[in-house]
Scaffold this active site. Structure first.
Site, PDB file in Angstrom:
ATOM      1  N   ASP A  33      71.341  25.959  22.999  1.00  0.00           N
ATOM      2  CA  ASP A  33      70.503  24.781  22.821  1.00  0.00           C
ATOM      3  C   ASP A  33      69.054  25.107  23.168  1.00  0.00           C
ATOM      4  OD1 ASP A  33      69.531  22.230  22.656  1.00  0.00           O
ATOM      5  OD2 ASP A  33      70.534  21.485  24.446  1.00  0.00           O
ATOM      6  N   ASP A  65      64.157  21.963  17.244  1.00  0.00           N
ATOM      7  CA  ASP A  65      65.269  21.856  18.187  1.00  0.00           C
ATOM      8  C   ASP A  65      66.560  22.276  17.486  1.00  0.00           C
ATOM      9  OD1 ASP A  65      66.884  21.163  20.333  1.00  0.00           O
ATOM     10  OD2 ASP A  65      66.881  19.021  19.860  1.00  0.00           O
TER      11      ASP A  65
END
Ligand code: NAG
Ligand code: NAG
Ligand code: NAG
Length: 483
Positions: free
Chosen positions: A157, A361
């Site tokens: 992530d 992201d």
């Protein structure tokens, strides 16, 4: 009794979404009348075979060459390349649930960034610290932990910083995971971090929670935007990315009380910019340089590579845009400057994107655009799709089509313009999101406020080589990095 038709519908739908469209992308010559004369216009389409929206249940990993550096295989956490064992009770979420969780993550990112901009402007009150970190992404890799090494499947992530895995003994609860739960007492290289150490004090910025102390051992807690939680001892351990890439004294969370929807993964790898992220902790070897390719289906694979290794992703087609440093935020800021639909740049004023800026992201699913940019995109897309019947909206998606009566459809090509004026084309799976053949939606959403940060999400990043040259202050994009 029969299974609920709704549950059945959604499980089929999810598989449809993940299946690969059969794609042919073309640019056609068309003719239009303009100013009384006949002009040749280039019209750009992806031709998508609708009947190829079939469930995919076979893992077909990419056969592409891996990059230089330490390369790990990336697969989707709910796909057949990551087999859940029979003890794993967490099934793939419905599309509605994916979109709901995605919005929780986005809310949490946007509130964190608003709070950081308050700090930067030296505002007097800073809201209490809650929901400050963000939820989980969709893509997983396998790395080794401890001595002897145990392989663990972790979500990676770029939107968070802290790396943790579930650890024995679980004292609150541990969720079901595919690998055996890591037991630090079986490793000769695990050590606890003490409360008084400088490392313990680093937790506040990496987890957004101040550490606590138990019997002089530093205790972390992290909470994500979707209410997932991990708590446990802060430890140091040897991690093995590849046989030749072994890092002693890696700081991570040994999570003994964990709840949340982690899809059977053993924990999470944080790839943000904070000093505790894996990128920062391995910077002496990799120079804050990593890259990935997110596969376009849950049945194929991509890569996550650390380091440049003397030659980036084949060097061929990478284009770079500046990474902007924002001193308070660990997010990767960059500039979206425009959007092209069918070869035409939309008329969106520069200030629309500049107001709140944009981040990239790996964990946000659907790209979020400033409201004025989304409206322009939606209008242009609908205009190009007007020959197809529209379908009901779904969650974030307000532009959906019923394509069940078509063998193939033509989807307008979309590309993004980034700072430095580079143009990055999206694949068809990065433009439309098929809930089912009768509900195929434009895969973007508008922010509710112009002041909310834009987010370039993982659906749009599929199959792109995405290079984070953090030290060099640039972000690279290339096409066709994986399938
Ligand atoms: C485990 O975490 C949950 C959620 O934060 C918390 O309510 C519970 O008290 C914790 N359990 C223990 C034993 O600390
Ligand atoms: C780490 O600290 C916890 C709590 O004090 C303790 O139970 C555990 O045995 C320690 N582990 C090691 C390897 O020292
Ligand atoms: C880059 O990839 C292309 C296509 O796979 C290949 O033909 C070419 O030789 C590669 N270039 C380098 C420098 O490896």
């Amino acid at each position: 009794m029969m299974a609920s038709p709704i549950a059945f519908y959604f499980s089929i739908s999810f598989l449809s979404y993940v299946s690969l469209f059969f794609l042919l992308c073309s640019s056609k010559n068309g003719y239009a009348l303009g100013g009384g004369e006949r002009k040749t216009l280039q019209r750009y389409f992806h031709t998508v075979q609708v009947n190829s929206l079939l469930p995919v249940s076979v893992c077909s990993p990419s056969t592409k060459d891996k990059r230089n550096g330490a390369s790990l295989k990336v697969v989707h956490k709910y796909g057949p390349c990551f087999h859940l064992n029979e003890h794993n009770t967490e099934s793939a979420p419905t599309v509605t649930e994916i979109l709901r969780r995605d919005q929780s993550r986005v809310n949490s990112i946007q509130s964190r960034l608003r709070r950081n901009s308050l700090k930067e402007s030296k505002a007097t009150t800073i809201p209490a610290n809650s929901g400050n970190s963000i939820g989980t992404g969709n893509y997983i890799v396998r790395i080794g932990l401890g001595t002897p090494k145990k392989d663990l499947t972790l979500i990676f992530d770029t939107g968070s910083d802290f790396t943790w895995t579930q650890c024995q003994p679980c004292f609150g609860s541990c969720y079901q995971q595919q690998d055996p739960i890591y037991d630090p007492s079986l490793s000769s290289t695990y050590t606890n971090i003490t409360c008084s150490s400088q490392q313990c004090s680093q937790l506040s910025s990496a987890t957004s929670f101040d550490p606590r102390c138990f019997t002089n051992t530093c205790f972390y807690g992290i909470e994500y935007g979707d209410s997932s939680v991990s708590q446990g001892f802060f430890g140091s351990e040897t991690i093995t990315l590849t046989p030749s890439d072994v890092f002693p004294n890696f700081l991570f969370g040994c999570g003994q009380n964990n709840t949340g929807l982690f899809g059977g993964a053993a924990g999470l790898i944080g790839l943000g910019r904070d000093p505790l992220s894996l990128v920062s902790q391995t910077s002496s070897k990799y120079g804050n340089y990593f890259s990935y390719c997110l596969p376009s289906t849950t049945s194929s694979s991509g890569y996550l590579t650390f380091g440049n290794g003397g030659g980036s992703s084949n060097g061929s087609s990478l284009q770079f845009t500046p990474l902007l440093s924002n001193s308070q935020a660990s997010s990767y800021f960059f500039d979206i400057i425009g959007i092209k639909v069918s070869g035409q740049t939309l008329s969106i004023s520069k200030s629309v994107f500049e107001t709140a800026g944009s981040i990239i992201d790996s964990g946000t699913v659907i790209t979020r655009l400033p409201p004025a940019a989304y409206d322009a995109l939606k209008t242009a897309f609908r205009d190009q799709m007007k020959q197809y019947p529209m379908a009901q909206a779904l969650g974030l998606f307000d532009t959906c089509y019923d394509l069940s009566k078509y063998n193939s459809v033509e989807i307008p090509q979309i590309s993004f313009l980034f700072g430095g004026n580079i143009e990055v084309p999206l694949i068809a799976n990065g433009i439309i999101y098929a809930v089912s053949a009768s509900q195929v939606c434009l895969a973007f959403a508008g922010n509710s406020a112009a002041s909310d940060v834009g987010i370039f999400g993982n659906v749009q990043q599929q199959t792109l080589d995405v290079v984070y040259d953090v030290a060099g202050g640039k972000l690279g994009f290339g096409s066709g990095g994986c399938s």
